[in-house]
Scaffold this motif. Structure first.
Motif, mmCIF file in Angstrom:
data_model
loop_
_atom_site.group_PDB
_atom_site.id
_atom_site.type_symbol
_atom_site.label_atom_id
_atom_site.label_comp_id
_atom_site.label_asym_id
_atom_site.label_seq_id
_atom_site.Cartn_x
_atom_site.Cartn_y
_atom_site.Cartn_z
ATOM 1 N N ILE A 218 0.865 -1.181 0.106
ATOM 2 C CA ILE A 218 0.012 0.108 -0.056
ATOM 3 C C ILE A 218 0.851 1.161 -0.073
ATOM 4 N N LEU A 219 1.870 1.331 0.611
ATOM 5 C CA LEU A 219 2.849 2.382 0.876
ATOM 6 C C LEU A 219 3.406 2.664 -0.326
ATOM 7 N N GLY A 220 3.848 1.592 -1.153
ATOM 8 C CA GLY A 220 4.508 1.838 -2.508
ATOM 9 C C GLY A 220 3.502 2.494 -3.321
ATOM 10 N N VAL A 221 2.428 1.970 -3.632
ATOM 11 C CA VAL A 221 1.469 2.471 -4.518
ATOM 12 C C VAL A 221 0.877 3.876 -4.053
ATOM 13 N N ALA A 222 0.726 3.842 -2.580
ATOM 14 C CA ALA A 222 0.387 5.414 -2.447
ATOM 15 C C ALA A 222 1.503 6.438 -2.643
ATOM 16 N N ALA A 223 2.805 6.029 -2.317
ATOM 17 C CA ALA A 223 3.939 7.024 -2.468
ATOM 18 C C ALA A 223 3.906 7.246 -3.940
ATOM 19 N N ALA A 224 3.852 6.370 -4.698
ATOM 20 C CA ALA A 224 3.993 6.610 -6.391
ATOM 21 C C ALA A 224 2.539 7.471 -6.792
ATOM 22 N N GLY A 225 1.698 6.931 -6.316
ATOM 23 C CA GLY A 225 0.422 7.978 -6.733
ATOM 24 C C GLY A 225 0.527 9.341 -6.102
ATOM 25 N N GLY A 226 0.785 9.399 -4.821
ATOM 26 C CA GLY A 226 0.872 10.563 -4.374
ATOM 27 C C GLY A 226 1.835 11.530 -4.964
ATOM 28 N N PHE A 227 2.976 10.892 -5.221
ATOM 29 C CA PHE A 227 3.895 11.918 -5.739
ATOM 30 C C PHE A 227 3.561 12.337 -7.385
ATOM 31 N N SER A 228 2.807 11.338 -8.112
ATOM 32 C CA SER A 228 2.379 11.829 -9.486
ATOM 33 C C SER A 228 1.233 12.997 -9.215
ATOM 34 N N VAL A 229 0.391 12.854 -8.266
ATOM 35 C CA VAL A 229 -0.511 13.806 -7.945
ATOM 36 C C VAL A 229 -0.042 15.239 -7.601
ATOM 37 N N PHE A 230 0.909 15.199 -6.651
ATOM 38 C CA PHE A 230 1.562 16.424 -6.222
ATOM 39 C C PHE A 230 2.436 16.869 -7.370
ATOM 40 N N GLN A 231 3.107 16.024 -8.044
ATOM 41 C CA GLN A 231 3.976 16.685 -9.360
ATOM 42 C C GLN A 231 3.058 17.132 -10.640
ATOM 43 N N SER A 232 1.905 16.672 -10.624
ATOM 44 C CA SER A 232 0.928 17.403 -11.485
ATOM 45 C C SER A 232 0.864 18.856 -11.200
ATOM 46 N N PHE A 233 0.875 19.330 -9.807
ATOM 47 C CA PHE A 233 0.616 20.815 -9.615
ATOM 48 C C PHE A 233 1.847 21.684 -9.947
ATOM 49 N N LYS A 234 3.044 21.111 -10.219
ATOM 50 C CA LYS A 234 4.337 21.868 -11.024
ATOM 51 C C LYS A 234 3.972 22.066 -12.372
ATOM 52 N N LEU A 235 3.159 21.204 -13.137
ATOM 53 C CA LEU A 235 3.165 21.274 -14.645
ATOM 54 C C LEU A 235 2.482 22.550 -15.088
ATOM 55 N N GLY A 236 2.981 23.160 -16.232
ATOM 56 C CA GLY A 236 2.269 24.199 -16.865
ATOM 57 C C GLY A 236 0.809 23.714 -17.146
ATOM 58 N N ASN A 237 0.088 24.875 -17.623
ATOM 59 C CA ASN A 237 -1.227 24.672 -17.910
ATOM 60 C C ASN A 237 -1.298 23.864 -19.147
ATOM 61 N N GLY A 238 -0.234 24.210 -20.168
ATOM 62 C CA GLY A 238 -0.203 23.551 -21.452
ATOM 63 C C GLY A 238 -0.003 21.983 -21.536
ATOM 64 N N VAL A 239 1.253 21.694 -20.476
ATOM 65 C CA VAL A 239 1.548 20.330 -20.382
ATOM 66 C C VAL A 239 0.280 19.582 -19.639
ATOM 67 N N LYS A 240 -0.312 20.222 -18.782
ATOM 68 C CA LYS A 240 -1.620 19.522 -18.143
ATOM 69 C C LYS A 240 -2.616 19.276 -19.226
ATOM 70 N N GLN A 241 -2.980 20.246 -20.036
ATOM 71 C CA GLN A 241 -3.902 20.075 -20.855
ATOM 72 C C GLN A 241 -3.577 19.020 -22.142
ATOM 73 N N ASP A 242 -2.235 18.873 -22.426
ATOM 74 C CA ASP A 242 -1.868 17.819 -23.291
ATOM 75 C C ASP A 242 -1.791 16.422 -22.737
ATOM 76 N N LEU A 243 -1.499 16.127 -21.565
ATOM 77 C CA LEU A 243 -1.657 15.201 -20.848
ATOM 78 C C LEU A 243 -3.077 14.549 -20.482
ATOM 79 N N ALA A 244 -3.748 15.639 -20.185
ATOM 80 C CA ALA A 244 -5.282 15.225 -19.974
ATOM 81 C C ALA A 244 -5.763 14.639 -21.334
ATOM 82 N N GLY A 245 -5.501 15.439 -22.307
ATOM 83 C CA GLY A 245 -6.031 14.914 -23.739
ATOM 84 C C GLY A 245 -5.690 13.529 -24.272
ATOM 85 N N ALA A 246 -4.182 13.395 -23.793
ATOM 86 C CA ALA A 246 -3.553 11.922 -24.025
ATOM 87 C C ALA A 246 -4.303 11.088 -23.068
#
Length: 430
Positions: A218-246
């Motif tokens: 659980i810790l491994g999945v939560a760490a990887a998932g939590g990192f991905s969620v928090f990391q998305s806050f640092k992405l620019g709006n353009g990159v977020k839109q590209d990834l959301a579309g992908a």
């Protein structure tokens, strides 16, 4: 052979590694399982998604590789997966032999820490490492870069060799939280994954239970998932839109996990190597020079030192993509690196090297020396065993030697200071 058949072979070889890990003991068992998880995401999950979804290439979507999509994933993947299967086969056989030999010897469990000053040394190293992390000029400065290695030494050292009595859980949670913060700040999954592996090794020391096995999963999945969620806050709006579309192009049950899958990109490196061609990267002599250069500190070299990941981004990936990005350090892995250097022979040599490195880490962690322990810690804190080959492994080893020497010096000074303090106390009493 069809791509689906190669995936079955790779899955079987990963299962073989899991079986071998069940025969291993202590830290080696944990590290083997970590390798299986890492390689399963890279060599099994990613190509399986490509075959099932057949996604069209999209901007900022590193999973849907345009080079593979051009010929069709079903047609292009077999040429990429065949070297992967060979590398995993050679590695499994090599590690299996090592584990069989080690089982005849003493237990691999790390003993209770008999060095009373070791926890204090790890605390000092961790504080020093965090102070250096915060300095803006650390990047590109060889001395400060070495001192920044104090943080992972302190973090992993406190978890693996820390006290196992009351308060240990709070210490682990504190270190875990701080390293998650640094993973987000540095845009790297390495710090948080190193802590998860360290906690698993600690459980291997004090004994596994069903509750601990479930908690580490659980810790491994939560760490990887939590990192991905928090990391998305640092992405620019353009990159977020590209990834959301992908992500929208993937099935609903897959798209939430795509941010995690994108962090494991060894399949892209293997595709780089296949398009480059076997043995077309360097001559054997150039390869030896590059490997040895990785061991030498940057300040002792007459010419500029380029990291193994940056070298791959400069010389291998641009051959098939046409994109040169010197600021990015790419993960290559021993299979892709070996194939690019010398075909299937290069893959076998890379497998032998990683297997030896795994054995060396086991020996270092079992040592009572602060220098050896610190060196072993850094070899698991940085991804030498998971996403690097000979070049990257020797580069991490060379940097780790310097950092381990600094921690060893701190430990000696601490022990000397405490001994003098005790001596002065006795003199005052008398």
């Amino acid at each position: 052979m069809a791509a689906e058949a190669w995936l079955v072979v790779i899955a079987g070889l990963l299962c073989l590694l899991i079986f071998i890990s069940s025969r291993a003991r202590g830290a080696m068992r944990v590290l083997l399982i970590a390798q299986v998880v890492y390689w399963a995401f890279s060599y099994l999950v990613r190509p399986l998604i490509l075959l099932m979804v057949n996604p069209a290439p999209a901007i900022n979507d590193s999973v849907a590789d345009p080079r593979l999509a051009y010929y069709g994933y079903a047609q292009a993947l077999p040429g990429v997966l065949a070297p992967v299967a060979f590398g995993l086969f050679v590695y499994s056989i090599t590690v299996g032999i090592i584990v069989a030999i080690l089982r005849r010897k003493s237990d691999d469990l790390i003993p209770e820490n008999v060095d009373l000053q070791a926890p204090a040394t790890f605390v000092i190293a961790y504080v020093l490492g965090w102070l250096v992390r915060m300095l803006p000029m650390t990047e590109g400065n060889s001395l400060l870069s070495t001192l920044s290695y104090m943080a992972p030494i302190g973090a992993v050292g406190l978890i693996v060799y820390g006290r196992r009595q009351a308060g240990g859980s709070f210490m682990i949670l504190g270190v875990l939280s701080l390293e998650l913060i640094w993973s987000v700040m540095s845009a790297s999954k390495t710090p948080i994954l190193a802590v998860v592996i360290a906690i698993a090794i600690r459980f291997g020391i004090i004994g596994w239970s069903r509750r601990r096995a479930i908690s580490i999963a659980i810790l491994g999945v939560a760490a990887a998932g939590g990192f991905s969620v928090f990391q998305s806050f640092k992405l620019g709006n353009g990159v977020k839109q590209d990834l959301a579309g992908a992500d929208a192009a993937y099935p609903v049950w897959i798209s939430p996990f795509m941010s995690i899958v994108r962090r494991f990109d060894l399949l892209s490196a293997m595709t780089d190597a296949v398009y480059l061609g076997p043995g077309n990267w360097m001559t054997p002599w150039e390869g030896v020079q590059t490997a040895l250069k990785g061991l030498v500190p940057r300040q002792f070299l007459l010419d500029e030192k380029v990291s193994a990941g940056s070298l791959w981004a400069l010389e291998v990936r641009p051959v098939s993509t046409g994109v040169i990005n010197p600021d990015v350090s790419l993960a290559d892995g021993f299979i892709a690196e070996g194939y690019a250097l010398n075909g299937f022979l290069g893959i076998a040599l890379g497998a032998f090297f990683i297997a030896f490195l795994l054995f060396l880490v086991r020996k270092l962690l079992l040592s009572g020396s602060m220098f050896s322990r610190s060196l072993g810690i850094l070899l698991i804190a940085y991804p030498a065993l998971y996403e690097r080959g000979v070049f990257g492994g020797l580069e991490i080893f060379g940097k780790s030697l310097q950092a381990a020497a600094v921690v060893w010096l701190i430990h000696i000074l601490l022990v000397a200071a405490l001994s003098r303090s005790r001596g002065n106390s006795r003199s005052g009493v008398s």
